[in-house]
Design an enzyme around this catalytic site. Sequence first.
Site, short mmCIF file in Angstrom:
data_model
loop_
_atom_site.label_atom_id
_atom_site.label_comp_id
_atom_site.label_asym_id
_atom_site.label_seq_id
_atom_site.Cartn_x
_atom_site.Cartn_y
_atom_site.Cartn_z
N ASP A 341 0.85 -1.16 0.00
CA ASP A 341 0.00 0.00 0.00
C ASP A 341 0.90 1.23 0.00
O ASP A 341 2.09 1.12 0.24
CB ASP A 341 -0.99 -0.13 1.16
CG ASP A 341 -0.89 0.94 2.20
OD1 ASP A 341 -1.80 1.77 2.21
OD2 ASP A 341 0.06 0.93 2.98
N THR A 416 -15.87 6.36 0.93
CA THR A 416 -16.42 7.61 0.37
C THR A 416 -15.31 8.55 -0.09
O THR A 416 -15.54 9.40 -0.93
CB THR A 416 -17.25 8.35 1.42
OG1 THR A 416 -16.38 8.67 2.53
CG2 THR A 416 -18.40 7.50 1.93
N ASP A 566 -6.10 -2.06 4.88
CA ASP A 566 -5.26 -3.12 4.31
C ASP A 566 -5.52 -4.47 4.97
O ASP A 566 -5.05 -5.50 4.48
CB ASP A 566 -3.77 -2.79 4.51
CG ASP A 566 -3.37 -1.48 3.84
OD1 ASP A 566 -3.85 -1.24 2.72
OD2 ASP A 566 -2.60 -0.72 4.44
N1 LIG Z 1 -9.13 13.06 6.01
C1 LIG Z 1 -9.54 13.02 4.75
N2 LIG Z 1 -10.60 13.72 4.36
C2 LIG Z 1 -11.01 13.66 3.09
N3 LIG Z 1 -10.45 12.96 2.14
C3 LIG Z 1 -9.38 12.23 2.46
C4 LIG Z 1 -8.87 12.21 3.78
N4 LIG Z 1 -7.82 11.38 3.81
C5 LIG Z 1 -7.68 10.92 2.58
N5 LIG Z 1 -8.61 11.40 1.76
C6 LIG Z 1 -8.80 11.10 0.34
O1 LIG Z 1 -9.21 9.74 0.22
C7 LIG Z 1 -8.32 9.01 -0.59
C8 LIG Z 1 -8.20 7.58 -0.11
O2 LIG Z 1 -7.59 7.53 1.15
P1 LIG Z 1 -7.13 6.14 1.78
O3 LIG Z 1 -6.65 6.42 3.15
O4 LIG Z 1 -8.14 5.11 1.54
O5 LIG Z 1 -5.95 5.71 0.87
P2 LIG Z 1 -4.49 6.30 0.87
O6 LIG Z 1 -4.07 6.47 2.27
O7 LIG Z 1 -4.43 7.47 -0.04
O8 LIG Z 1 -3.70 5.17 0.16
P3 LIG Z 1 -3.13 3.81 0.78
O9 LIG Z 1 -4.22 2.86 0.57
O10 LIG Z 1 -1.97 3.61 -0.12
O11 LIG Z 1 -2.73 4.03 2.20
C9 LIG Z 1 -7.04 9.81 -0.51
O12 LIG Z 1 -6.25 9.61 -1.61
C10 LIG Z 1 -7.52 11.24 -0.42
O13 LIG Z 1 -7.84 11.74 -1.71
MG LIG Z 2 -2.31 3.32 4.17
#
Ligand SMILES: Nc1ncnc2c1ncn2[C@@H]1O[C@H](COP(=O)(O)OP(=O)(O)OP(=O)(O)O)[C@@H](O)[C@H]1O
Ligand SMILES: [Mg+2]
Length: 727
Positions: A341, A416, A566
């Site tokens: 990830d 979302t 994950d």
């Molecule tokens: N606190 C938040 N508020 C709003 N949107 C967010 C927030 N954090 C992340 N996002 C959006 O949601 C998406 C998905 O986040 P998620 O945590 O699922 O994956 P990630 O951390 O980007 O990737 P990974 O799965 O590699 O850890 C992000 O890429 C970002 O665009």
């Molecule tokens: Mg992560």
Amino acid sequence: MLPAPPHASPAPTPSTDPAAPTPYGGAPAPGGRGRRRSRPGGLFDPKSLLTSFPEALRKLHPRALATKPVLFVVACGAVLTTLSAVLTPSVFAWVISGWLWLTVVFANLAEAVAEGRGRAQAETLRRTRTDTVARRLRNNWRVGIDLRGAETETLPAADLQPFDFVVVEAGEVIPADGDVVDGVAAVDESAVTGESAPVIRESGGDRSGVTGGTRVLSDRLVVRVTSRPGQSFLDRMIALVEGATRQRTPNEIALHILLAALTIVFILVVVTVQPMASYAGAVQSTTVLVALLVTLIPTTIGALLSAIGIAGMDRLVQRNVLAMSGRAVEAAGDINTLMLDKTGTITLGNREAVAFVPLPGLDELQLADAAQLSSLADETPEGRSVVVLAKNKYGLRQPAEGELEHADYVEFSALTRMSGVDLRWADRSGVAIRKGAAAQVIDWVALHGGEVPAEARLFTDAIAASGGTPLLVAVHDRYGPRVLGVIHLKDVVKDGIHERFAELRRMGIRTVMITGDNPLTARAIAQEAGVDDYLAEATPEDKLALITQEQEGGKLVAMTGDGTNDAPALAQADVGVAMNTGTSAAKEAGNMVDLDSDPTKLIEVVEIGKQLLITRGALTTFSITNDVAKYFAIIPAMFAGVYPGLSALNIMGLHSPTSAITSAIIFNALIIIALIPLALRGVRYTPSSAHDLLRRNLTRYGLGGLIAPFVGIKLIDVLISGIPGLG
Ligand SMILES: Nc1ncnc2c1ncn2[C@@H]1O[C@H](COP(=O)(O)OP(=O)(O)OP(=O)(O)O)[C@@H](O)[C@H]1O
Ligand SMILES: [Mg+2]
Ligand SMILES: [K+]
């Protein structure tokens, strides 16, 4: 240098008392990732042969022997020869009996030495597991409403249950495993990881997991306990290094069955030798028959098998990886695909807001205000960093307590990809604010009938192309739904990753990054890190599905991750390595935990897995060919009197039948001791094709196994032939 946590006061320097013990005996190493734990004497210390001797004797218990078919047969043989030595005493019978018992003890010694290394580590870990006192919040149900002012009660840490909430302040030891639900703090985890640099633990994100026995250095945390008494990470770690929880892998079981079958075949052979021998007029004594049996059955591998498995796990512990299952270690040796990830695994994981970029013609301050409001209840590191940026750069004050209560907060979820707030106070009543991934926020605006100017996409794409993560901010108020601008989140790719991924490629392993982030950011980071492939906008289900799909194609898949999102993928993967910095859900789901949180650690895990498989294969080959040679020592000796022609087989020119048989038995026992270092250290692994490896090992260990006994038995024969009663 560690990044300063958003709300934390500067972390004090951690205690680096050079005398403080680490779990692995050495002095604590200076900070820095990926360092090796080394101990004097390397992986095998000859002294341990002596110190483990009492334990080897304890393992003579029939219950312990019964789990190892080959050794069990040797022990039964030793009982028989001892009885016959008592009934019809002779030097020969006593010497053979003695060496048969030694054979069993040496085999036990191999296992005891392998376990002994872990026992010393477990001792140090036990000292870490102090009898801490915990401060538990009363009225657990109120958590989330009023964590700061809540009353606490003290109780022994051992009485804590899952879903208890405890408060831990600077200088205190965290009483149990759990997830941080409030606060940010620097934590000294050296007691568990041996790593003296403090780490940041905070609520909301993927760095919320804390381990019982570690120490809070700054600030104050509220932790929700996740472990049951006696089943904490430290408890499991102790059981693991002690080998108490080690279960045989399917491969080991298969090998045990093969060895048992060989043993039965040779028992039948030896049983039928007697009638043939008596027909020839050369009736053999019990002692000789037992000696023949013991030399024929695969005692060498039977003796070393469990030591090889324990040593494999141990080698991982040396690399700061805790493997909860031996099966995973073996699977690691054959991995085809590694999924990782992005945030927190490939990157450092402290994604922070660095800029608010308004759309053309819109007000920067209004954007900052909306971004801040949408993040007030957002406990993720990203959300908190937005509040910090709004305060530091724009001087925005946080709304008063009373105002905050007139709002419905929309929490971030990986599904979302948005978070935000619906305001209900005074003139702001009815105002909705959302921030999140571009695609989702554009959808949200469209859903409410708004239009999004093309610039929104241009701006987010520019940030994404640089490897940053853009969050669009949109409001829906009396002027309608619209996008105000973009928050630029920045994260940093971990050091030295590119070269290490190239190494994985050379090992024939395909690396795939799977991330919840947008395709452009994913591509930029994928390029910077040098992975072979990537999947963007992946939900937790997508991550899981991709692994299942690879597995259905016959691939063995490893997954490295840190987040709760994950966890399903970590559980499904053949090898699931959770980052120690991650959430407890991730650590529970995986079958390995990397205490250094280094995603390229898989290289070493793979090497250790391959080394384990090769060592087992090499020693099995050695053991089986080695027994063939002993044939030539014993059979001529048994029948030399009746079939003079058989003396042609006595190619070693051994002194007499008794000295020949005795030498074979002594050699058979000594070879076990001689191979203990190899079993523990492992056969050296050099990256090459499976075919080359097989050929090289078959020649080296097959031929070695064939030749060594000829030399060894001859030498022993020369030495003992002068002894009265044997010569
Ligand atoms: N606190 C938040 N508020 C709003 N949107 C967010 C927030 N954090 C992340 N996002 C959006 O949601 C998406 C998905 O986040 P998620 O945590 O699922 O994956 P990630 O951390 O980007 O990737 P990974 O799965 O590699 O850890 C992000 O890429 C970002 O665009
Ligand atoms: Mg992560
Ligand atoms: K043997």
